[in-house]
Enzyme design. Structure first.
Site, short mmCIF file in Angstrom:
data_model
loop_
_atom_site.label_atom_id
_atom_site.label_comp_id
_atom_site.label_asym_id
_atom_site.label_seq_id
_atom_site.Cartn_x
_atom_site.Cartn_y
_atom_site.Cartn_z
N HIS A 14 -12.69 32.37 -30.71
CA HIS A 14 -12.50 33.08 -31.99
C HIS A 14 -13.86 33.31 -32.62
CE1 HIS A 14 -10.01 33.39 -35.97
NE2 HIS A 14 -11.09 34.16 -36.02
N HIS A 16 -16.15 36.75 -34.18
CA HIS A 16 -16.33 38.18 -34.44
C HIS A 16 -17.81 38.50 -34.22
CE1 HIS A 16 -12.34 38.36 -36.44
NE2 HIS A 16 -12.63 37.10 -36.71
N HIS A 194 -4.81 37.35 -35.79
CA HIS A 194 -5.02 36.44 -36.91
C HIS A 194 -3.69 36.31 -37.65
CE1 HIS A 194 -9.19 37.14 -36.06
NE2 HIS A 194 -9.64 36.54 -37.14
N GLU A 197 -3.86 32.38 -41.74
CA GLU A 197 -5.15 31.97 -42.31
C GLU A 197 -4.93 31.88 -43.82
OE1 GLU A 197 -8.27 34.92 -41.98
OE2 GLU A 197 -9.86 33.48 -42.47
N ASP A 275 -15.81 31.66 -35.81
CA ASP A 275 -15.35 32.82 -36.58
C ASP A 275 -16.50 33.80 -36.89
OD1 ASP A 275 -13.37 34.37 -37.70
OD2 ASP A 275 -13.02 33.10 -39.44
N ASP A 276 -17.26 33.52 -37.95
CA ASP A 276 -18.38 34.39 -38.36
C ASP A 276 -19.58 33.49 -38.67
OD1 ASP A 276 -16.88 37.10 -38.69
OD2 ASP A 276 -15.64 35.62 -39.75
#
Ligand code: HPA
Ligand code: ZN
Length: 315
Positions: A14, A16, A194, A197, A275-276
């Site tokens: 996961h 991005h 997703h 969340e 994630d980021d």
């Protein structure tokens, strides 16, 4: 403990790619492409990384992605991420990219795809990191535009393994994308999304039953629905959990409240992901470290989490 966690072989499921754009590279690409930025320097940009929810983050994330213009820019972005993976013993990656973030500003789909894919292929050859790329649809845009994106992607069918669903969750339930996911699956693509969340457990049910996803991105709100918990345990459906993201976006007030280890102990197939990472304070090892410091994660639990990530690979 950091070095021990860093050395564990791990997969990241996961991530991005646009969220791995570090402020230093963002400034370098702005200069290369002669783009004026609203921040004076890297420190001023970093200071803006304070979010109360997912949308506040997304507003800055889309703004940052605007410096990505050429095939080389997408290559450099992806390569920088792969170097981080190498340093953290991440041996396999299944990253997302958001084509619509770029095609909507006039960047051709093939520019995005070629830059990312070349870096991933080089990463396999030069760094020994295997990969499977996932094309994510932006859920705040209509399903019709997701169909157009899928059509643009089909000449590159062999370059990616699946489709995902990201961006603003509340008010954009999975059921809105049922037809485009059916089309993607008919092309032999894997489906992930997703769900849970910020959105309610109902969105996780929809993603499973209507989109027929094989892995849940985030999914932390599943713990509010006992019947759903039983299902994901019985069917061993993996969850790609992102601890630092969840605290940065106030899904949990602090790490001590995070439910990942409770889920692990109940038999849920949870994994740890970043994630980021450029926006949330760290890559995979930092996420493991935060679980150790905030929740007392043991070495034995870390091993199971890392093994889950290797087991939950799609390719
Ligand atoms: N949630 C939804 N969309 C996103 C995220 C996220 O955590 N990161 C990048 N796009
Ligand atoms: Zn995400």
């Amino acid at each position: 403990m950091y070095d021990w966690l860093n050395a564990l072989p791990k997969a990241e499921l996961h991530l991005h790619l646009e969220g791995s754009l570090e402020p230093e590279l963002l400034f370098a690409l702005a200069e290369r492409n002669r783009i004026a930025l609203p921040w004076n320097d890297v420190e001023a940009l970093r200071a803006a990384y304070a979010f109360n929810n997912l949308q506040e983050f997304l507003d800055l994330y889309y703004r940052g992605a605007d410096v990505l213009r050429s095939e080389q820019d997408f290559y450099d972005l992806t390569w920088a991420y792969l170097l981080k993976c190498k340093a953290q013993n991440v041996v396999h990656v299944e990253p997302f990219f958001d084509p619509q973030t770029h095609t909507d500003r006039g960047i051709p789909f093939e520019v995005v795809m070629r830059g990312i894919k070349q870096a991933l292929v080089d990463g396999e050859k030069k760094l020994g990191i295997s990969h499977g790329l996932i094309l994510a649809f932006l859920r705040h845009l209509p399903q019709e535009q997701a169909f157009q994106t899928l059509e643009q992607a089909m000449p590159f069918r062999d370059a990616f393994i699946g489709v995902g669903l990201d961006s603003s969750e509340q008010g954009f339930p999975p059921r809105l994308f049922e037809r485009v996911f059916a089309k993607a699956r008919s092309e032999g693509l894997h489906a992930v999304a997703h769900a849970g969340e910020e959105g309610p457990p109902e969105y996780i049910w929809e993603a499973l039953d209507l989109l027929k996803i094989v892995r849940i991105d985030h999914g932390v709100r599943a713990s509010e629905d006992e019947r759903l918990m039983q299902r994901i345990i019985d069917e061993q459906i993996p969850l790609t959990v992102c601890p630092l993201s969840n605290t940065k976006l106030c899904v949990f007030e602090h790490m001590g409240q995070h439910n990942i280890l409770d889920m692990l102990e109940r038999g849920v197939k949870v994994t740890v992901n970043s994630d980021d990472p450029a926006y949330f304070g760290g890559y995979v090892t930092e996420n493991f470290m935060a679980l150790h410091e905030g929740l007392g994660m043991s070495e034995e639990q870390a091993k199971r989490l890392a093994q889950n990530s290797l087991d939950a690979r799609l390719v």
